[in-house]
Scaffold this motif. Sequence first.
Motif, short mmCIF file in Angstrom:
data_model
loop_
_atom_site.label_atom_id
_atom_site.label_comp_id
_atom_site.label_asym_id
_atom_site.label_seq_id
_atom_site.Cartn_x
_atom_site.Cartn_y
_atom_site.Cartn_z
N GLY A 57 -4.88 -4.56 2.44
CA GLY A 57 -4.97 -4.62 0.99
C GLY A 57 -4.00 -3.73 0.24
O GLY A 57 -4.06 -3.64 -0.98
N TYR A 58 -3.05 -3.09 0.96
CA TYR A 58 -2.13 -2.18 0.30
C TYR A 58 -0.88 -2.90 -0.22
O TYR A 58 -0.16 -2.36 -1.07
CB TYR A 58 -1.74 -1.04 1.24
CG TYR A 58 -2.89 -0.08 1.45
CD1 TYR A 58 -3.17 0.91 0.51
CD2 TYR A 58 -3.73 -0.20 2.55
CE1 TYR A 58 -4.25 1.76 0.68
CE2 TYR A 58 -4.82 0.64 2.72
CZ TYR A 58 -5.07 1.63 1.79
OH TYR A 58 -6.15 2.46 1.95
N LEU A 59 -0.59 -4.08 0.31
CA LEU A 59 0.49 -4.92 -0.20
C LEU A 59 -0.05 -6.32 -0.40
O LEU A 59 -1.05 -6.71 0.22
CB LEU A 59 1.68 -4.98 0.78
CG LEU A 59 2.62 -3.78 0.90
CD1 LEU A 59 3.74 -4.12 1.88
CD2 LEU A 59 3.20 -3.37 -0.44
N GLU A 60 0.64 -7.08 -1.25
CA GLU A 60 0.34 -8.50 -1.35
C GLU A 60 1.64 -9.25 -1.61
O GLU A 60 2.55 -8.74 -2.27
CB GLU A 60 -0.70 -8.80 -2.42
CG GLU A 60 -0.31 -8.41 -3.82
CD GLU A 60 -1.45 -8.67 -4.80
OE1 GLU A 60 -2.60 -8.87 -4.37
OE2 GLU A 60 -1.18 -8.65 -6.02
N ARG A 61 1.73 -10.46 -1.07
CA ARG A 61 2.95 -11.25 -1.21
C ARG A 61 2.85 -12.14 -2.44
O ARG A 61 1.83 -12.79 -2.68
CB ARG A 61 3.15 -12.12 0.03
CG ARG A 61 4.52 -12.80 0.07
CD ARG A 61 4.53 -13.93 1.08
NE ARG A 61 4.33 -13.47 2.44
CZ ARG A 61 5.31 -13.06 3.24
NH1 ARG A 61 6.54 -13.03 2.78
NH2 ARG A 61 5.05 -12.68 4.47
N VAL A 62 3.93 -12.14 -3.22
CA VAL A 62 4.05 -13.04 -4.37
C VAL A 62 4.98 -14.17 -3.94
O VAL A 62 6.16 -13.93 -3.65
CB VAL A 62 4.62 -12.32 -5.61
CG1 VAL A 62 4.73 -13.29 -6.77
CG2 VAL A 62 3.74 -11.13 -5.97
N GLU A 63 4.47 -15.36 -3.87
CA GLU A 63 5.22 -16.50 -3.33
C GLU A 63 6.57 -16.66 -4.01
O GLU A 63 6.67 -16.74 -5.24
CB GLU A 63 4.41 -17.79 -3.49
CG GLU A 63 4.98 -18.96 -2.73
CD GLU A 63 4.95 -18.73 -1.22
OE1 GLU A 63 5.89 -19.19 -0.54
OE2 GLU A 63 4.00 -18.09 -0.73
N GLY A 64 7.62 -16.67 -3.20
CA GLY A 64 8.96 -16.88 -3.70
C GLY A 64 9.63 -15.65 -4.28
O GLY A 64 10.81 -15.70 -4.64
#
Length: 255
Positions: A57-64
């Motif tokens: 939960g410390y990073l999250e991917r933003v598509e594109g």
Amino acid sequence: MTSAAAEAVPTAVRKSFQILEAVAASPRPVSGLMLAGELGLTRSTLSRLALSLAALGYLERVEGLGWQLGPAALRLGLTRLANLDIRGIAAPLMRALSEEIDLPVDLAMPVGDEMLHFELAQKAGQVVVASEMGARLPIARTALGHAALFAMEKRQREETLQRLRRLAGAAWPAQEAAIAASFAQLEEKGFCVVIAQLRADVAAIGAPFIDPRGRSVFSFSCSAIGFAVDAAQLEAVGPRLLRMVRQVGAALGGA
């Protein structure tokens, strides 16, 4: 931490924190390719560490677009802000000043290349730029940011300016000139006025504050939004803003 102590930290742990710091310092999602190049990692190592941080939960991917801080990292930051005792000292003084000058008063601290807001005093009906704890604004284009840059120790200021220069690209000469003008005003008067840098309808006056107990840097500002305010009107607020800053310092044990 000494360099020897840092070297004793397992590489994966050290690199994971470097990834978090790099992502936190950016105002927008950062691509894996850019992170790998900046940190000297292979793309496979970067991907492995980033996915592990995302699973926690410390990073999250933003598509594109790339990676940004995840909810776990944001919770840690907001918990830290909530526990800063300067808020309890400053809040009533900020409210009194806001009532006196009929403008909202903000308190923020530099984090990476942005100013992180964590206290606001405003009267009913006043329009504000940042209305919630944790809101972030750019250092390079705000009175809060210029005041914080001025108060930083030389090394921290130079490192921050280098990052700002890279982020601004072709816009940097204009931003650098505005920062230099603010520094001259801060040197002479203790505060700076920044008009139409963040947005055409935003004008603000900022003053730095250094916590006398640990030398942490903060900034206070008063802002006017959505209507014409000239520099002279904001400069007239300066002495009262500086008086409040001195009161906060005295309450925290400063001279």
